[in-house]
Enzyme design. Structure first.
Site, PDB file in Angstrom:
ATOM      1  N   LYS A  75       0.921  -1.045   0.000  1.00 10.75           N
ATOM      2  CA  LYS A  75       0.022   0.009  -0.015  1.00 10.75           C
ATOM      3  C   LYS A  75       1.026   1.420   0.129  1.00 10.75           C
ATOM      4  O   LYS A  75       1.794   1.583   0.713  1.00 10.75           O
ATOM      5  CB  LYS A  75      -0.841  -0.036   1.294  1.00 10.75           C
ATOM      6  CG  LYS A  75      -1.887   1.367   1.259  1.00 10.75           C
ATOM      7  CD  LYS A  75      -3.121   0.861   0.561  1.00 10.75           C
ATOM      8  CE  LYS A  75      -4.234   2.140   0.472  1.00 10.75           C
ATOM      9  NZ  LYS A  75      -3.774   2.795  -0.741  1.00 10.75           N
ATOM     10  N   LYS A 111       5.503   2.214  -2.523  1.00 11.21           N
ATOM     11  CA  LYS A 111       5.518   3.830  -3.129  1.00 11.21           C
ATOM     12  C   LYS A 111       5.829   3.711  -4.616  1.00 11.21           C
ATOM     13  O   LYS A 111       6.424   2.771  -5.139  1.00 11.21           O
ATOM     14  CB  LYS A 111       6.590   4.430  -2.181  1.00 11.21           C
ATOM     15  CG  LYS A 111       6.068   6.098  -2.215  1.00 11.21           C
ATOM     16  CD  LYS A 111       5.115   6.118  -1.089  1.00 11.21           C
ATOM     17  CE  LYS A 111       5.126   7.557  -0.858  1.00 11.21           C
ATOM     18  NZ  LYS A 111       4.306   8.051   0.346  1.00 11.21           N
ATOM     19  N   THR A 195      -5.419  13.185   6.377  1.00  7.88           N
ATOM     20  CA  THR A 195      -3.988  13.471   7.069  1.00  7.88           C
ATOM     21  C   THR A 195      -4.094  14.661   8.051  1.00  7.88           C
ATOM     22  O   THR A 195      -3.670  14.303   9.390  1.00  7.88           O
ATOM     23  CB  THR A 195      -3.011  13.844   5.746  1.00  7.88           C
ATOM     24  OG1 THR A 195      -3.351  12.878   4.932  1.00  7.88           O
ATOM     25  CG2 THR A 195      -1.838  14.042   6.316  1.00  7.88           C
ATOM     26  N   ASN A 226      -2.667  20.760   1.088  1.00  8.34           N
ATOM     27  CA  ASN A 226      -3.838  19.924   1.452  1.00  8.34           C
ATOM     28  C   ASN A 226      -3.920  19.596   3.280  1.00  8.34           C
ATOM     29  O   ASN A 226      -4.553  19.991   3.896  1.00  8.34           O
ATOM     30  CB  ASN A 226      -4.183  18.707   0.836  1.00  8.34           C
ATOM     31  CG  ASN A 226      -5.280  17.837   1.254  1.00  8.34           C
ATOM     32  OD1 ASN A 226      -6.342  18.351   1.423  1.00  8.34           O
ATOM     33  ND2 ASN A 226      -5.031  16.668   1.288  1.00  8.34           N
ATOM     34  N   SER A 368      -7.551   5.644   3.633  1.00  7.21           N
ATOM     35  CA  SER A 368      -7.508   4.918   2.412  1.00  7.21           C
ATOM     36  C   SER A 368      -7.936   3.569   2.710  1.00  7.21           C
ATOM     37  O   SER A 368      -8.424   2.538   1.928  1.00  7.21           O
ATOM     38  CB  SER A 368      -6.070   4.860   1.986  1.00  7.21           C
ATOM     39  OG  SER A 368      -5.753   5.864   0.916  1.00  7.21           O
TER      40      SER A 368
END
Ligand code: GLU
Length: 434
Positions: A75, A111, A195, A226, A368
């Protein structure tokens, strides 16, 4: 030659290895275990060819590093950046493994990256490049193999193109192929604020058990993307005194506190958090005086008088050079890798508490996980469910880290690695890998 004066650049991988090596030593691991923890299982690389709008061809190096899948499918996000390279992607993949284990969600670490400048691509070119990435790595990606997500410079639109490409090519319905998708195409409410919200839950808990009063706490935030912008809004709403914010063009500071809602408007209209007061290097001093604000550089911002410092933009910003001048008592790492290992040690000696990236910014991958589970079950989650479950998971991870740190008298970063590594090893042993 005097080599002691040469400072080698701190790469993401050296940062990761420094903490991992301390963990390995403390836990007394064997060579087989060390090999699993320090080397990726797979490194995939290729070159993506893009036909640009003018008909010319451009080539972009692309990577997917699958570090460890002991606990579940790989992930991790995909970043589009001119500096993206294999070494960086490898280190970020390793960190994802620690992050998912620490959050105790059923994933491993991975990643991806494409070495490109997305700001120089048209929308059509960006779409084509995103689809090309999926085609290039189609055999190693998938909902139960390796689930990608957004990272630096990638967004829900890109996730939608990627999912669509996968579903077309494989002729399947696969909402769990990727997370961070738009709400209208398999996304989950609250992924965009996840986040910041995850970091905010941790800060709130820290403030509560330290018996501090939010209204007496001054916060400085570096980065108004963000994560940084949402964090500023959450804190302001909860009564904290946000005294400075910045973006790549610099920051503004007011000891009286600034209103992030206003700053957000300025940024929307002028493109920058300082845009209301300054055009380039020329600032309207009278207006700044009237509003009690000062302009600061990103370096100055880190050293401002405050209680909580939140680096939410770049890596390697708190270094050996400026660590002694950081006035904050708490550093919450919303960015990946903002503190160098040398600075970490200096802050530790001075009693500054650093909440490490693998814990502080884990909210993104946790939500997620909900989105992936939503894709599997077909049942849509509500905003309230997302908030509640995110809070529970973040606080459980924080408690585990706090106990480990207290028990062994180690920093929160070392404790976070310790908890993550032990969970990964536990599963690897069960599976008979080590
Ligand atoms: N890119 C984010 C991170 O570094 C999120 C990853 C994900 O959602 O898989 O944690």
């Amino acid at each position: 030659m005097n080599t002691s004066s040469i400072t080698l650049p701190v790469t993401p991988y050296t940062r990761f290895r420094t903490t991992l090596d301390q963990t390995i030593e403390r836990l007394g691991l064997c060579s087989e275990e060390i090999a699993f923890l320090s080397q990726p299982q797979h490194v995939h690389r290729c070159e993506l060819t893009l036909v640009k709008d003018d008909g010319s061809e451009a080539i972009f190096p692309a990577f997917r590093v699958q570090f460890n899948n002991a606990r579940g499918p790989y992930k991790g996000g995909i970043r589009f950046h001119p500096d993206a390279n294999e070494e960086e992607v490898k280190a970020l993949a390793a960190l994802m493994g620690i992050k998912t284990a620490l959050a105790d969600i059923p994933f491993g670490g991975a990643k991806g990256g494409v070495q490109c400048d997305p700001k120089k691509l048209t929308r059509r070119e960006l779409e084509e490049l995103s689809r090309a990435y999926v085609r290039a790595f189609i055999n190693i990606l998938g909902p139960y193999r390796d689930c990608a997500a957004p990272d630096v410079n990638t967004n829900p639109d890109i996730m939608a193109w990627m999912r669509d490409e996968y579903e077309r090519k494989q002729d399947v319905y696969a909402p769990g192929f990727i997370t961070g998708k738009p709400l209208s195409y398999g996304g989950i409410p609250g992924r965009d604020t996840a986040t910041a919200r995850g970091g905010f839950f941790i800060l709130e808990e820290l403030v509560n058990f330290s018996a501090l009063n939010p209204t007496e706490l001054r916060v400085v935030i570096q980065g108004f993307g963000n994560a940084g912008a949402h964090m500023a809004l959450f804190l302001h709403r909860a009564g904290y005194n946000v005294v400075a914010v910045s973006d790549s063009q610099g920051g503004i500071y007011s000891p009286d506190g600034i209103d992030p809602f206003r700053i957000q408007k300025y940024k929307k209209h002028t493109g920058s958090v300082t845009g209301e007061y300054c055009k380039g290097s020329v600032c309207d001093i009278e207006k700044m005086k009237l509003d009690h604000v000062q302009r600061v550089t990103n370096e100055e911002l880190l050293e401002l008088p405050c209680d909580i410092l939140i680096p939410a933009a770049l890596d390697n910003v708190i270094t050996e050079e400026n660590a002694a001048r950081i006035e904050a008592k708490y550093v919450l790492e919303l960015a990946n890798g903002p503190t160098t290992p040398e600075a970490d040690a200096l802050l530790d000696v001075r009693g500054v508490m650093v909440i490490p990236d693998v814990l502080a910014n884990a909210g993104g991958v946790v939500v997620s996980y909900f989105e992936w589970a939503q894709g599997r079950s077909g049942r849509q989650w509500t905003t309230e469910q997302v908030k509640e479950d995110l809070r529970r998971i973040m606080l459980a991870a924080f408690t585990a880290v706090r106990h480990e740190a207290q028990r062994h008298r180690i920093s929160y970063r070392q404790a976070a690695f310790s908890v993550g590594v032990q969970r990964m090893l536990e599963t690897m042993r069960k599976r008979g890998w080590v």
